[in-house]
Design an enzyme around this catalytic site. Structure first.
Site, PDB file in Angstrom:
ATOM      1  N   GLY A  11       0.535  -1.218   0.010  1.00  9.92           N
ATOM      2  CA  GLY A  11      -0.132   0.059   0.342  1.00  9.92           C
ATOM      3  C   GLY A  11       1.150   0.947   0.038  1.00  9.92           C
ATOM      4  O   GLY A  11       2.617   1.493  -0.003  1.00  9.92           O
ATOM      5  N   LEU A  34      -3.341  -7.422  -1.503  1.00  5.30           N
ATOM      6  CA  LEU A  34      -3.795  -6.396  -3.019  1.00  5.30           C
ATOM      7  C   LEU A  34      -4.617  -6.096  -2.399  1.00  5.30           C
ATOM      8  O   LEU A  34      -5.846  -5.143  -3.994  1.00  5.30           O
ATOM      9  CB  LEU A  34      -2.993  -7.446  -3.886  1.00  5.30           C
ATOM     10  N   PHE A  81       0.649  -2.325   8.682  1.00  2.88           N
ATOM     11  CA  PHE A  81      -0.003  -1.366   7.753  1.00  2.88           C
ATOM     12  C   PHE A  81      -1.678  -2.157   7.601  1.00  2.88           C
ATOM     13  O   PHE A  81      -2.749  -0.967   6.670  1.00  2.88           O
ATOM     14  CB  PHE A  81       0.242  -0.926   6.654  1.00  2.88           C
ATOM     15  N   SER A 125      -3.761   6.594  14.048  1.00  4.27           N
ATOM     16  CA  SER A 125      -4.154   7.273  13.048  1.00  4.27           C
ATOM     17  C   SER A 125      -4.768   8.738  14.217  1.00  4.27           C
ATOM     18  O   SER A 125      -5.042   8.308  15.978  1.00  4.27           O
ATOM     19  CB  SER A 125      -6.032   7.189  12.985  1.00  4.27           C
ATOM     20  N   ALA A 126      -4.649  10.137  14.432  1.00  6.68           N
ATOM     21  CA  ALA A 126      -4.807  11.067  14.989  1.00  6.68           C
ATOM     22  C   ALA A 126      -6.141  11.222  15.420  1.00  6.68           C
ATOM     23  O   ALA A 126      -6.396  11.358  16.576  1.00  6.68           O
ATOM     24  CB  ALA A 126      -4.668  12.607  14.709  1.00  6.68           C
ATOM     25  N   TYR A 150     -14.548   3.828  11.033  1.00  5.86           N
ATOM     26  CA  TYR A 150     -13.068   3.225  10.643  1.00  5.86           C
ATOM     27  C   TYR A 150     -12.354   3.798  11.951  1.00  5.86           C
ATOM     28  O   TYR A 150     -11.297   2.922  12.118  1.00  5.86           O
ATOM     29  CB  TYR A 150     -12.182   4.438   9.462  1.00  5.86           C
ATOM     30  N   LYS A 154      -9.385   2.112  15.330  1.00  5.77           N
ATOM     31  CA  LYS A 154      -8.211   1.981  15.365  1.00  5.77           C
ATOM     32  C   LYS A 154      -8.166   2.085  16.517  1.00  5.77           C
ATOM     33  O   LYS A 154      -7.345   1.984  17.546  1.00  5.77           O
ATOM     34  CB  LYS A 154      -7.547   3.872  14.963  1.00  5.77           C
ATOM     35  N   TYR A 178      -0.986   8.305  13.368  1.00  9.48           N
ATOM     36  CA  TYR A 178      -0.289   9.469  12.006  1.00  9.48           C
ATOM     37  C   TYR A 178      -1.487  11.144  11.669  1.00  9.48           C
ATOM     38  O   TYR A 178      -2.449  10.309  11.807  1.00  9.48           O
ATOM     39  CB  TYR A 178      -0.897   8.717  10.271  1.00  9.48           C
ATOM     40  N   ARG A 232      -5.405  20.866   8.823  1.00  7.21           N
ATOM     41  CA  ARG A 232      -4.711  19.708   9.063  1.00  7.21           C
ATOM     42  C   ARG A 232      -3.531  19.102   9.239  1.00  7.21           C
ATOM     43  O   ARG A 232      -2.277  20.796   8.768  1.00  7.21           O
ATOM     44  CB  ARG A 232      -5.129  18.594   7.661  1.00  7.21           C
TER      45      ARG A 232
END
Ligand code: NAD
Ligand code: WQD
Length: 338
Positions: A11, A34, A81, A125-126, A150, A154, A178, A232
């Protein structure tokens, strides 16, 4: 040097990380189904680094594949990931997100435990931060209930990893939060290749620039920000990739579970991004203002000092670099890897 299993390595962020792992002399095993990438990215990883990696096409939810892989390769650490990441889609098919992201991660952690591999770098993730926190966001601020499924996956994975590290002190886990990854490899050979209509700002802008989309819709111009558009913390994907190598080094030498923000520490508004893109690349980006997008916050940017002091990481690239490199990738590969 270590042998590293990289799930989701084909990715966007994974492929940039694989190049740096190979450059640093690590052995790389990629496991990817994939579903949102192409094997082409791994060919490019290998030609850029002039080294080979091992690719296994498979799913993190498949325990037999995982067991075979851990039995065959002497893996020291895992960079995880693999997962689904489309916020809008996660609202329509939540179970699929729970299955790939949560159940898939648990299957991976179980296989790691069976193989006695306890070093893990996880893509968080933030989005896990509570929306009421005021930026700059630091790692001691409370997490909240993300506004979408989503983000919820996380948060759940972070929480279960924290509990796992408490119960079993052999685990050594990095939660990398991230902010907004953008940009592409300097060569223009690797970059973000979203399927269908892009959800994120940068691929949308580059697709407008290359003529695949007519104009950008800017979601809201009435936020309490410098110019009314959302702010952002955009981070170059090459800087984000290098954070994984720093985290890996740190985790190979310690135990416990710890979170690090990976961002530049600076916020940019949508209009600032669009105008800077136009300026550095000399291309006009037509846009219109449309109502706010559900679930968006006005401002989100990082306090990145913990990663700088504890991981020895430092972002190198400016917003201008990110915009130049995103465009360089898109114009050299107008159809992505296809
Ligand atoms: P990506 O979609 O380009 O990469 C994810 C990879 O995982 C893809 O190659 C996909 O084929 C693979 N994959 C998905 N489900 C799988 C499964 N069940 N088994 C095996 N492989 C599977 O996404 P990315 O932007 O590179 O993101 C990487 C990670 O970082 C993801 O976990 C994502 O949620 C997280 N993240 C991304 C961002 C972002 O804005 N890009 C921000 C924060 C966190
Ligand atoms: C950035 C800004 C939009 C598209 C999302 C996920 C987060 C993480 C990263 C990863 C916002 C505006 C966007 C467009 C626009 N996910 N925008 N027009 O929302 O900060 O974060 O990606 O896996 O979890 O929520 O990023 O790039 O979508 O938006 O005006 O067509 O651009 O409103 O202000 P976001 P983004």
């Amino acid at each position: 040097m270590a042998t590293v299993l990289v799930t989701g390595g084909a990715g966007y962020i994974g492929s940039h990380t694989c190049v740096q792992l190979l450059d640093a002399g690590h052995e790389v095993i990629v496991l990817d189904n994939l579903s949102n990438s192409s094997e082409q990215s791994l060919h490019r990883v290998q030609s850029l680094s002039n080294k080979t990696l091992t690719f296994i096409r498979g799913d993190i939810r498949d325990a037999a594949t995982l067991d075979q892989l851990f039995a065959k390769y002497n893996i020291d650490a895992v960079i995880h990931f693999a997962g689904l990441k489309a916020v809008g889609e996660s609202q329509q098919i939540p179970l699929t997100y729970f299955e790939h992201n949560i159940a898939g991660s648990i299957a991976l952690f179980n296989a790691m435990q069976r193989a006695q591999v306890f070093k893990l770098v996880f893509s968080s993730s933030a989005t896990v931060y509570d929306e009421s926190n005021i930026s700059p966001l630091n790692e001691d601020m409370p997490t909240g209930m993300p506004s979408n499924n989503y983000g919820y996956t996380k948060l759940i994975i972070e929480q279960l990893l924290e509990k796992l590290a408490i119960a079993e002190p052999k685990w050594s886990i990095a939660l990398l939060r991230y902010f907004n990854p953008v940009g592409a490899h300097k060569s223009g050979c690797m970059g973000e290749d979203p399927q269908g209509t892009p959800n994120n700002l940068m691929p949308y802008v580059t697709q407008v620039a290359v003529g695949r989309r007519e104009q950008l819709s800017i979601y809201g111009n009435d936020y309490d920000t410098v110019d009314g558009t959302g702010v952002r913390d955009y981070i170059h994907v090459v800087d984000l990739a290098s954070a994984h190598l720093c985290a890996l080094k740190n985790r190979l030498l310690s135990t416990g579970c710890r979170a690090w923000n990976i961002g530049t520490g600076t916020g940019s508004s949508v209009l600032q991004v669009v105008q800077a893109f136009e300026k550095v690349n000399g291309i006009n980006i037509p846009y219109q203002f449309v109502p706010r997008r559900e679930g968006d916050v006005a401002t989100s940017f990082s306090d990145n000092r913990r990663a700088i002091t504890e991981l020895g990481w430092k972002p190198q690239y400016t917003l201008e670099d990110m915009l130049l490199d995103s465009w360089n990738w898109q114009k050299t590969n107008p159809k992505g890897y296809r």
